[in-house]
Design an enzyme around this catalytic site. Sequence first.
Site, PDB file in Angstrom:
ATOM      1  CG  ASP A  69      -2.093  -0.888   1.134  1.00 47.28           C
ATOM      2  OD1 ASP A  69      -2.081  -1.795   0.281  1.00 47.28           O
ATOM      3  OD2 ASP A  69      -3.038  -0.708   1.925  1.00 47.28           O
ATOM      4  CG  HIS A 214       1.850   0.295   4.504  1.00 49.24           C
ATOM      5  ND1 HIS A 214       1.513  -0.672   5.431  1.00 49.24           N
ATOM      6  CD2 HIS A 214       0.735   1.035   4.287  1.00 49.24           C
ATOM      7  CE1 HIS A 214       0.230  -0.508   5.772  1.00 49.24           C
ATOM      8  NE2 HIS A 214      -0.263   0.513   5.092  1.00 49.24           N
TER       9      HIS A 214
END
Length: 246
Positions: A69, A214
């Site tokens: 992400d 992430h």
Amino acid sequence: MAVPATPVGPEGVPAGPGAVPAPAGTPSAAAPSAAVPSAVPVRRALTEAESKPVYDLDPERKVVALTIDDGPDPRHTPTVLALFEQYGIRATFFLIGENAAEHPALVREIADRGHHIANHTWTHPDLRHLSEAKVRDELERTSDLLHRATGRQPTWFRAPGGDWSTASLKVAADLGMRNMAWSVDPRDWARPGTPAIIDRILKGVRPGSIVLNHDGGGDRSQTVAALKTYLPVLVDSGYYFTAPPN
């Protein structure tokens, strides 16, 4: 979701122990991006059942879906891509529109390496506090940009923080995107330390897990270091990696 015993890469070369072969039509790392169509893409609105967030895959198969992400980020995304190439892994990258607009070459590289490109809004807001019109702007701007950059229409959406709203579920469905959640969250965004990220993932992963990591939104060096350690452990444990189907 069938997982072959001997994965094969795009050129017919074995893709490594952690890989699932890319579907037909997926470009290899060396292939140029698909020609970007000038016409507005036709989207099929999804049903209410299709729009419900997906939290895991088939628990009967020893597969894991890695999701990344908040990128693309020029500091960390290239290293993550290199690691995935090393282990023959396909993943899903949930990209923020304003980051994608700033780094279009990285967006194309992610797509050219056979990974799924997915929508993570334009500015990463809390969608629960936005009107339907503002939610639509966040999602539609991002999907249109990613389509122009790669020639592919995003088919998956993830709400920032996993905070879906009635409006975001409706808009995503209108735009032809399913919603992907996760079942393993190491909270790497909080930078708890590389050992903590590794421990949370290895203790949490089960067949069918969707793992959240992430590569953007700040210093993700701990996440990168964790990937270097836990990926070979999962591969050696017999897991295969896949991106959920379109």
